[in-house]
Scaffold this motif. Structure first.
Motif, PDB file in Angstrom:
ATOM      1  N   SER A  37       0.831  -1.210   0.000  1.00  0.00           N
ATOM      2  CA  SER A  37       0.000   0.000   0.000  1.00  0.00           C
ATOM      3  C   SER A  37       0.863   1.256   0.000  1.00  0.00           C
ATOM      4  O   SER A  37       0.521   2.267  -0.621  1.00  0.00           O
ATOM      5  N   CYS A  40       1.854   2.050  -3.552  1.00  0.00           N
ATOM      6  CA  CYS A  40       0.753   2.671  -4.287  1.00  0.00           C
ATOM      7  C   CYS A  40       0.600   4.147  -3.901  1.00  0.00           C
ATOM      8  O   CYS A  40       0.411   5.024  -4.762  1.00  0.00           O
ATOM      9  N   THR A 141      -8.305  -0.827  -4.311  1.00  0.00           N
ATOM     10  CA  THR A 141      -8.043  -1.715  -3.171  1.00  0.00           C
ATOM     11  C   THR A 141      -9.335  -2.442  -2.838  1.00  0.00           C
ATOM     12  O   THR A 141     -10.399  -2.161  -3.414  1.00  0.00           O
ATOM     13  N   ASP A 830      -4.019  -2.794  -5.554  1.00  0.00           N
ATOM     14  CA  ASP A 830      -3.429  -3.184  -4.259  1.00  0.00           C
ATOM     15  C   ASP A 830      -4.283  -4.280  -3.633  1.00  0.00           C
ATOM     16  O   ASP A 830      -5.123  -4.031  -2.771  1.00  0.00           O
ATOM     17  N   PRO A 832      -7.007  -6.068  -4.480  1.00  0.00           N
ATOM     18  CA  PRO A 832      -8.419  -5.715  -4.288  1.00  0.00           C
ATOM     19  C   PRO A 832      -9.370  -6.903  -4.320  1.00  0.00           C
ATOM     20  O   PRO A 832     -10.558  -6.735  -4.079  1.00  0.00           O
TER      21      PRO A 832
END
Length: 868
Positions: A37, A40, A141, A830, A832
């Motif tokens: 994360s 990102c 996400t 990320d 998801p």
């Protein structure tokens, strides 16, 4: 568009990380907490930067959240490729972030290797959207996979009308203008139709203008009426003024008569005051002395009440005086007013306390000795056998003395032998130390000589001399060491016989003691018996001595206590004990002194009262024989006041006589004027009231008319204003009609041309998930989804988490392609798809691989099962 490379200098947990990216799918498998994360968010921060952390912000801001864990420069760089064909360019973004302020960040932007000026939020220029929309479309996400849009997305969709985009913009602008202008008009007119209301208001203002012009024409006639009313008022006032002059003349005559009466009253009062002093009026000094004496009487009477010495106090003082006479002849008498020497009392009390302490110590000592178990045993065994014990003790002491003398001689001999042995041992140790020193010194000197001889560093004789000297010293050392060895051998030879001699002497002594002990044992008496008997005798003597001392101390204490209690008995406090009796005695002393002082003060105060009263009585006899003495004592100032008042009256009477004479001369008439007729005055007053009322009414009419006439100009301006609003309202309704048509056209264009493509793309991607989404799921205009179930339309909240994730993925792809365009579209995912089944995850893999043919996909996950 695609990301080519990024470098993270320091950003959260990431540090010194460089990653290159390919076209198509770029998959990364990382465990939880390894920075997926964070990576990102780093991409987003490179395009859009980070906002300043506010001082009062309670939430944990991104700038604080991603502070470097390891310190160092906070930031990095990102390289991306933009455009197609010949317009393709390679861009590079470099940023460093301050820990708090956005203004302290650094930003550089390069195009094809050359630094190019650009805004720090370069993402707006590249993608045409803000950071929230960018993250909604590009950055997915598991938390953002919920179908929804935002105002920016809806606005962007609305602007994709090609050449007809101005139609929608103009329509929206006209709608806003219509709303802005309509709101204040509604507030004025109460929500009714604007034009009719304005026309009615215009007619009302024109009517008001005509009324005002009529008022203006009638104003001269009102001015004439006002002049007549003013004349009538003046005539009535003149009549009333004549009556008022006569009334004032009557008032002056009344005042003259009242002043004459006042003068007669003062003359009468003066006569009464002078009659109080038939023998003459006293001087100010005599009056002052009498007043001071009266005040002293009053003060001393109050002082008597404060002192409060009464008959009971006097009886108590007499009783205590008798006690004090007895106390003065006692052993504690000191001849003072109270008759008690407290120093002697305190000394005897201290002696009693010391005696008590000694008695307690002696009792404890006697009790400890008598109750000692060893003493009790000795007492039971030896009581009544003192003579036998004395004889045995005498024999034992004589024998012990003989043994001690023999032991002394033997001990001296042993000491002499030991001293010789010690001297011999010291000599041996000294010889050993010196031997070692000489031997070492000789070795060193000889070595020096040998070295000189070998090196030929000096004369030959010097080298030989060093060698010879060293050898001599070494020989001396060897001799001393031999002497030490001989001394040790002699010590061994002498120690044996000495020990044997000492042991023999000890054995002989033990034999003699044993023989003496056998003598007593043979007589059935032991040495222990003699020692115990001696100890018992000493302890008993000590106990008897302490008992005698205890009796003597106790007798002395009783004598002191008897004397103290005798003293306390004189004052009736013997029952309070010694310590409390002394405290009570001091209290009696304080009470006696207090009573004596109060009696003396009372006698002095009574004498002062008699003296002051005598002075007041003398004043009465001389000047006021008819007055009461007590009244003079209570109010002495009354005399002074009466005299002062008499003097003032004399002056006032003289002044009043002069004033009355002048007042009468100034009246100008000798007789009392005729009284005023009340009915005539009432008639004039009523006429004046009517005239003033008439004048007031016409004044009000004139002021009202003048105020109305002053509003003619305002009325004209109001008519012009309403006419202008009426013209504007007619124009407004024309524009509002045009705005309505434009609204209908804009709505049709938005549905048919703008939202339609997004829905079409959503439907195309939805077919990839036939089981998860289904045909019944539709995309709404607000970019949420709904579906039909059992004949009813339901909201997206009724779908499962997996269904929502699949629908959101399809919507995100459709929105991104519509809002950003396919040339700007890439995706950062990320992890998801944590809520998808294996089947739907397989569909996602195929869909993403199909999409990666045209756009770049960066995919990060923590599970190998969800890898693409």
């Amino acid at each position: 568009m695609r990301i080519v490379e990024l470098y993270v200098a320091n950003f959260g947990i990431l540090s010194d990380l460089r990653i290159g990216f390919n076209e198509g799918v770029n998959s990364f498998l990382r465990d939880n907490g390894e920075g997926k994360s964070t990576l990102c968010e780093f991409i987003t921060a490179m395009f859009y930067g980070m906002e300043t952390t506010k001082a009062n912000e309670k939430a944990f801001s991104p700038r604080e959240h991603y502070l470097p864990f390891k310190g160092g420069s906070y930031g990095g760089s990102l390289v991306y490729e933009d455009g197609t064909g010949s317009a393709k360019k390679l861009c590079r973004i470099e940023r460093t972030f301050d820990r708090v302020k956005k203004q302290q960040d650094s930003f550089k932007y390069y195009v094809n290797g050359e630094e190019t000026p650009a805004e720090s939020d370069i993402g707006y220029s590249v993608f045409g959207v803000g950071i929230e929309t960018f993250k909604r479309l590009i950055y997915m996400t598991s938390f953002t996979l919920v179908p929804e849009g935002n105002s920016e997305i809806r606005g962007k969709i609305g602007n994709f009308a090609g050449g007809d985009a101005d139609v929608y913009k103009n329509a929206k602008a006209d709608i806003d203008k219509a709303k802005t202008e309509l709101i204040p008009l509604k507030k004025v007119t109460g929500g009714k139709s604007v034009v009719p209301n304005l026309k009615a208001e215009l007619e009302e203002e024109k009517l008001r203008r005509r009324v005002l012009e009529n008022e203006k024409n009638e104003l001269p006639e009102k001015y004439e009426r006002r002049a007549k009313a003013i004349l009538a008022v003046e005539q009535c006032k003149e009549s009333l003024t004549g009556l008022e002059r006569r009334r004032r003349m009557l008032e002056k005559w009344d005042e003259y008569e009242r002043s004459a009466e006042t003068l007669a009253g003062k003359q009468k009062k003066l006569k009464e005051l002078t009659e109080e002093f038939p023998l003459g009026i006293p001087s100010e000094t005599e009056i002052g002395n009498m007043a001071d004496a009266a005040e002293k009487v009053k003060f001393n009477r109050g002082l008597l009440d404060i002192i409060g010495f009464g008959e009971a106090d006097n009886k108590r003082l007499e009783e205590m005086s008798k006690m004090i006479v007895l106390a003065k002849v006692s052993s504690y008498g000191d001849g003072s007013s109270f008759g008690v020497d407290f120093t002697k009392v305190e000394a005897d009390l201290s002696a009693v306390s010391d005696a008590d302490a000694k008695l307690d110590a002696l009792k404890e000592s006697i009790s400890g000795k008598e109750n000692n178990s060893e003493y009790i045993r000795q007492k039971n065994v030896f009581e009544g056998r003192e003579e036998e014990a004395a004889s045995l003790s005498s024999d034992l002491k004589a024998h012990r003395k003989a043994l001690e003398e023999n032991e002394g001689d033997m001990l001296q001999e042993m000491i002499d032998i030991k001293m010789k042995q010690v001297k011999n041992e010291k000599a041996v140790r000294r010889n050993g130390r010196l031997g070692i020193v000489f031997l070492a010194a000789g070795a060193v000197i000889a070595a020096v000589g040998i070295v000189l001889l070998i090196l030929k560093a000096g004369p030959l004789a010097l080298s030989i001399g060093f060698i010879a000297g060293g050898a001599a010293l070494a020989c001396i050392g060897i001799g001393l060491l031999i002497a030490k060895a001989i001394g040790k051998r002699k010590k061994l030879e002498t120690e044996g016989p000495l020990e044997k001699k000492a042991l023999a002497a000890a054995d002989a002594l033990d034999a003699r003691i044993s023989a003496f002990g056998d003598y007593y044992v043979g007589g059935k008496r032991s040495l222990l018996f003699i020692d115990d008997l001696d100890s018992f005798s000493k302890t008993r003597s000590s106990i008897e001595a302490e008992k005698v001392e205890l009796e003597n101390i106790n007798a002395g204490r009783i004598d002191i206590e008897r004397k103290l209690l005798g003293l306390f008995g004189v004052f009736g406090i013997a029952d309070r004990g010694l310590r409390n009796g002394t405290a009570a005695l001091r209290e009696l002393k304080n009470e006696f002194e207090s009573l004596r002082d109060r009696k003396a003060k009372t006698e002095n105060t009574l004498a002062a009262i008699r003296s002051s009263r005598s002075a007041v009585s003398s004043f009465r006899t001389v000047y006021m024989p008819d007055a009461d003495v007590e009244e003079l004592l209570e109010r002495p100032e009354n005399v002074r006041y009466d005299i002062k008042r008499a003097q003032e009256l004399e002056k006032e009477i003289a002044a009043d006589r002069d004033r009355l004479a002048g007042f009468r001369a100034g009246l100008g008439y000798d007789e009392r004027p005729a009284p005023v007729d009340p009915s005539k005055e009432a008639e004039f007053a009523e006429s004046l009231k009517a005239a003033e009322s008439s004048l007031q009414e016409i004044e009000i009419e004139i002021r009202k008319a003048e105020n109305l006439i002053s509003g003619i100009g305002e009325c004209e301006a109001r008519i012009a204003e309403i006419q202008e609003k009426l013209d504007d309202a007619n124009t407004f309704y024309s524009e509002l009609d045009l705005a309505g048509r434009l609204i209908e056209q804009a709505e049709k264009d938005l549905n048919d041309r703008y939202i339609g493509p997004v829905s079409s793309k959503f439907e195309a991607y939805k077919k990839e998930f036939p089981d998860a989404i289904g045909e019944n799921v539709k995309l709404r205009r607000d970019f949420t989804v709904e579906y039909e179930s059992d004949g009813a339309v339901r909201k997206q909240d009724h779908l499962s988490t997996g269904q929502l994730a699949c629908a959101a993925l399809c919507e995100n792809i459709a929105l991104a392609e519509s809002v950003l365009g396919e040339d700007k579209c890439f995706f950062v995912l990320d992890d998801p798809f944590t809520n998808l089944s294996d089947k739907n995850m397989g569909i996602v893999r195929k869909l993403l691989k199909k999409l990666s043919a045209k756009r770049q996909i960066v995919y990060l996950t923590c599970s190998a099962e969800r890898m693409i």
